[in-house]
Write an enzyme that holds these catalytic residues in place. Structure first.
Site, PDB file in Angstrom:
ATOM      1  CD  GLN A   1      -8.702   9.180 -31.461  1.00  0.00           C
ATOM      2  OE1 GLN A   1      -8.234   8.087 -31.765  1.00  0.00           O
ATOM      3  NE2 GLN A   1      -8.338  10.290 -32.039  1.00  0.00           N
TER       4      GLN A   1
ATOM      5  CB  VAL B   1      -9.073  -0.818 -21.057  1.00  0.00           C
ATOM      6  CG1 VAL B   1      -8.505   0.401 -21.744  1.00  0.00           C
ATOM      7  CG2 VAL B   1      -9.816  -1.706 -22.056  1.00  0.00           C
ATOM      8  NE  ARG B   2     -10.208  -8.229 -19.434  1.00  0.00           N
ATOM      9  CZ  ARG B   2     -10.079  -9.528 -19.717  1.00  0.00           C
ATOM     10  NH1 ARG B   2      -9.762  -9.904 -20.932  1.00  0.00           N
ATOM     11  NH2 ARG B   2     -10.289 -10.455 -18.796  1.00  0.00           N
TER      12      ARG B   2
ATOM     13  CB  SER C   1      -0.938   0.000   1.206  1.00  0.00           C
ATOM     14  OG  SER C   1      -0.196  -0.221   2.381  1.00  0.00           O
TER      15      SER C   1
ATOM     16  NE  ARG D   1      -0.484  -3.489  -4.005  1.00  0.00           N
ATOM     17  CZ  ARG D   1      -1.136  -3.833  -2.919  1.00  0.00           C
ATOM     18  NH1 ARG D   1      -1.796  -2.931  -2.232  1.00  0.00           N
ATOM     19  NH2 ARG D   1      -1.119  -5.076  -2.483  1.00  0.00           N
TER      20      ARG D   1
ATOM     21  CG  ASN E   1      -1.409   2.787  -7.611  1.00  0.00           C
ATOM     22  OD1 ASN E   1      -0.756   1.775  -7.855  1.00  0.00           O
ATOM     23  ND2 ASN E   1      -2.623   2.732  -7.055  1.00  0.00           N
TER      24      ASN E   1
ATOM     25  NE  ARG F   1     -18.186   2.792 -32.655  1.00  0.00           N
ATOM     26  CZ  ARG F   1     -18.170   2.902 -31.357  1.00  0.00           C
ATOM     27  NH1 ARG F   1     -17.035   3.105 -30.738  1.00  0.00           N
ATOM     28  NH2 ARG F   1     -19.270   2.846 -30.652  1.00  0.00           N
TER      29      ARG F   1
ATOM     30  CD  GLN G   1     -13.009   3.082 -33.001  1.00  0.00           C
ATOM     31  OE1 GLN G   1     -13.909   2.271 -32.777  1.00  0.00           O
ATOM     32  NE2 GLN G   1     -11.884   2.728 -33.569  1.00  0.00           N
TER      33      GLN G   1
ATOM     34  NE  ARG H   1      -0.965  -6.861 -19.983  1.00  0.00           N
ATOM     35  CZ  ARG H   1      -1.925  -7.616 -20.493  1.00  0.00           C
ATOM     36  NH1 ARG H   1      -1.644  -8.524 -21.416  1.00  0.00           N
ATOM     37  NH2 ARG H   1      -3.171  -7.496 -20.088  1.00  0.00           N
TER      38      ARG H   1
HETATM   39  C1  LIG Z   1      -0.021 -13.408 -21.021  1.00  0.00           C
HETATM   40  C2  LIG Z   1      -1.468 -13.021 -20.831  1.00  0.00           C
HETATM   41  C3  LIG Z   1      -2.459 -13.698 -21.511  1.00  0.00           C
HETATM   42  C4  LIG Z   1      -3.798 -13.343 -21.340  1.00  0.00           C
HETATM   43  N1  LIG Z   1      -4.757 -14.015 -22.045  1.00  0.00           N
HETATM   44  C5  LIG Z   1      -6.064 -13.700 -21.882  1.00  0.00           C
HETATM   45  C6  LIG Z   1      -7.091 -14.384 -22.611  1.00  0.00           C
HETATM   46  O1  LIG Z   1      -6.830 -15.279 -23.397  1.00  0.00           O
HETATM   47  N2  LIG Z   1      -8.374 -14.025 -22.401  1.00  0.00           N
HETATM   48  C7  LIG Z   1      -8.719 -13.053 -21.508  1.00  0.00           C
HETATM   49  O2  LIG Z   1      -9.904 -12.774 -21.330  1.00  0.00           O
HETATM   50  N3  LIG Z   1      -7.772 -12.372 -20.832  1.00  0.00           N
HETATM   51  C8  LIG Z   1      -6.469 -12.661 -20.993  1.00  0.00           C
HETATM   52  N4  LIG Z   1      -5.502 -11.953 -20.311  1.00  0.00           N
HETATM   53  C9  LIG Z   1      -5.916 -10.860 -19.416  1.00  0.00           C
HETATM   54  C10 LIG Z   1      -5.863 -11.276 -17.934  1.00  0.00           C
HETATM   55  O3  LIG Z   1      -6.728 -12.333 -17.647  1.00  0.00           O
HETATM   56  C11 LIG Z   1      -6.222 -10.072 -17.035  1.00  0.00           C
HETATM   57  O4  LIG Z   1      -7.552  -9.683 -17.267  1.00  0.00           O
HETATM   58  C12 LIG Z   1      -5.335  -8.872 -17.282  1.00  0.00           C
HETATM   59  O5  LIG Z   1      -3.981  -9.252 -17.363  1.00  0.00           O
HETATM   60  C13 LIG Z   1      -5.534  -7.852 -16.155  1.00  0.00           C
HETATM   61  O6  LIG Z   1      -4.739  -8.227 -15.059  1.00  0.00           O
HETATM   62  P1  LIG Z   1      -5.290  -8.361 -13.574  1.00  0.00           P
HETATM   63  O7  LIG Z   1      -6.427  -9.307 -13.476  1.00  0.00           O
HETATM   64  O8  LIG Z   1      -4.107  -8.634 -12.728  1.00  0.00           O
HETATM   65  O9  LIG Z   1      -6.003  -6.955 -13.332  1.00  0.00           O
HETATM   66  P2  LIG Z   1      -5.578  -5.648 -12.562  1.00  0.00           P
HETATM   67  O10 LIG Z   1      -6.661  -4.705 -12.669  1.00  0.00           O
HETATM   68  O11 LIG Z   1      -4.251  -5.197 -13.068  1.00  0.00           O
HETATM   69  O12 LIG Z   1      -5.554  -6.127 -11.072  1.00  0.00           O
HETATM   70  C14 LIG Z   1      -4.436  -6.057 -10.246  1.00  0.00           C
HETATM   71  C15 LIG Z   1      -4.577  -7.123  -9.175  1.00  0.00           C
HETATM   72  O13 LIG Z   1      -5.652  -6.754  -8.289  1.00  0.00           O
HETATM   73  C16 LIG Z   1      -6.336  -7.923  -7.863  1.00  0.00           C
HETATM   74  N5  LIG Z   1      -7.738  -7.853  -8.362  1.00  0.00           N
HETATM   75  C17 LIG Z   1      -8.200  -7.046  -9.332  1.00  0.00           C
HETATM   76  N6  LIG Z   1      -9.518  -7.206  -9.497  1.00  0.00           N
HETATM   77  C18 LIG Z   1      -9.883  -8.157  -8.635  1.00  0.00           C
HETATM   78  C19 LIG Z   1     -11.112  -8.796  -8.343  1.00  0.00           C
HETATM   79  N7  LIG Z   1     -12.232  -8.482  -8.985  1.00  0.00           N
HETATM   80  N8  LIG Z   1     -11.127  -9.739  -7.398  1.00  0.00           N
HETATM   81  C20 LIG Z   1     -10.006 -10.067  -6.715  1.00  0.00           C
HETATM   82  N9  LIG Z   1      -8.794  -9.519  -6.942  1.00  0.00           N
HETATM   83  C21 LIG Z   1      -8.739  -8.576  -7.883  1.00  0.00           C
HETATM   84  C22 LIG Z   1      -5.605  -9.122  -8.458  1.00  0.00           C
HETATM   85  O14 LIG Z   1      -4.620  -9.554  -7.544  1.00  0.00           O
HETATM   86  C23 LIG Z   1      -4.952  -8.529  -9.686  1.00  0.00           C
HETATM   87  O15 LIG Z   1      -3.834  -9.232 -10.145  1.00  0.00           O
HETATM   88  C24 LIG Z   1      -4.163 -12.276 -20.462  1.00  0.00           C
HETATM   89  C25 LIG Z   1      -3.149 -11.598 -19.777  1.00  0.00           C
HETATM   90  C26 LIG Z   1      -1.824 -11.941 -19.956  1.00  0.00           C
HETATM   91  C27 LIG Z   1      -0.758 -11.158 -19.217  1.00  0.00           C
END
Ligand SMILES: Cc1cc2nc3c(=O)[nH]c(=O)nc-3n(C[C@H](O)[C@H](O)[C@H](O)COP(=O)(O)OP(=O)(O)OC[C@H]3O[C@@H](n4cnc5c(N)ncnc54)[C@H](O)[C@@H]3O)c2cc1C
Length: 261
Positions: free
Chosen positions: A102, A91-92, A68, A175, A173, A157, A104, A184
């Site tokens: 931006q 944005v995942r 933290s 962290r 941030n 689009r 569309q 990545r």
């Molecule tokens: C090599 C690679 C391959 C991938 N392939 C796919 C794919 O085929 N299909 C697909 O859909 N996605 C894929 N992804 C995306 C992946 O599943 C994640 O959605 C993405 O990397 C975001 O990371 P994150 O979940 O750590 O999210 P962040 O938002 O970065 O979260 C940071 C951390 O916070 C915690 N956290 C966040 N949200 C929650 C929650 N709701 N509950 C509990 N803890 C939480 C977790 O510890 C998480 O690691 C891929 C990612 C990578 C790196």
């Protein structure tokens, strides 16, 4: 064709030097001190805490998982000329990060020449490149035609391929930035998003080498690689998990011979 550009907008080098290390140290020190945060801040501002001392405590606290403390500092980037393939992955990331991208719907693209990213694998293969060019030109032309016919940009689009470019502001941030770079910057990550985070790291290094050095593939912190596609160990940054366990077991049984000299 479009060129990826990444610029760190905030903090500047001066702000990072004056406040960033100090803020994280303040967060760490507050946890272990009788002093009020404002008293600790006063000592920092009066030069009573050496940079090395701050860095030493921060490094220890971060290594212990007390993360933290590194949520108190933020980095804002301008990102342009990347594909929607990239932005869809970007944005995942949901926690400790904000995006604005931006639209569309509201932007009606007049210049579609620079609006596409071409992967090198396609650009270097003449037949694949010709096919890419043909479809790129067709989709750009069809988009313009639909707009001329009065179709709203938000519907025109639908003709764009995933290669179409986009621009974003990303504020994150430390962290979360460490977490994202962990995923990545992996050599097995998709090339475009890996390229983006190499540029992000370079930008952070320019204002703060101390924090920039924390942006590494997650295997560096963990000591092993858990990527299924690296079972053969071709990426040599860290050994695959199975190999690391094997070596550990050998060490436990006393079978590892230490090199002398
Ligand atoms: C090599 C690679 C391959 C991938 N392939 C796919 C794919 O085929 N299909 C697909 O859909 N996605 C894929 N992804 C995306 C992946 O599943 C994640 O959605 C993405 O990397 C975001 O990371 P994150 O979940 O750590 O999210 P962040 O938002 O970065 O979260 C940071 C951390 O916070 C915690 N956290 C966040 N949200 C929650 C929650 N709701 N509950 C509990 N803890 C939480 C977790 O510890 C998480 O690691 C891929 C990612 C990578 C790196």
């Amino acid at each position: 064709m479009s060129e990826m550009q990444v610029k760190l907008l905030f903090p500047t080098k001066e702000i990072a030097e004056q406040y960033y290390r100090q803020l994280v140290y303040l967060a760490c020190r507050t946890c272990y001190s009788e002093m009020k945060p404002e008293e600790i801040w006063g000592r920092i501002q009066n030069g009573k805490v050496r940079d090395e001392k701050m860095e030493e405590l921060i490094a220890k606290v971060v290594a212990s998982g007390h993360h933290s403390t590194i949520e108190h500092i933020w980095f804002a980037f301008s990102i342009s000329g990347v594909s929607r393939t990239l932005s869809h992955q970007l944005v995942r990331h949901r926690i400790g990060i904000a995006f604005d991208q931006q639209s569309q719907r509201y932007v009606q693209f007049k210049n579609t020449d620079d609006l596409f990213v071409e992967p090198e694998s396609i650009a270097q293969n003449p037949e694949a490149h010709a096919l890419f060019e043909e479809l790129r030109a067709k989709s750009a032309e069809a988009y313009q035609k639909l707009v001329q016919l009065g179709i709203p940009a938000e519907d025109a689009r639908f003709l764009f391929p995933q290669a179409v470019t986009t621009n974003l502001v990303m504020t994150v941030n430390l962290r979360e930035l460490i977490h994202i770079c962990g995923l990545r910057l992996c050599t097995l990550a998709q090339w475009e998003i890996r390229r983006l985070f190499k540029k992000v790291r370079k930008e952070v290094m320019a204002v703060s080498p101390f924090f920039g050095r924390m942006l590494v593939p997650h295997c560096v912190h963990e000591g092993f690689c858990n990527e299924l596609n690296n079972q053969d160990g071709h990426c040599r940054i860290r050994p695959p998990l199975t190999k690391a366990i094997e070596v550990y077991e050998k060490w436990r049984r006393g079978e590892l011979v230490e090199k002398s000299g």
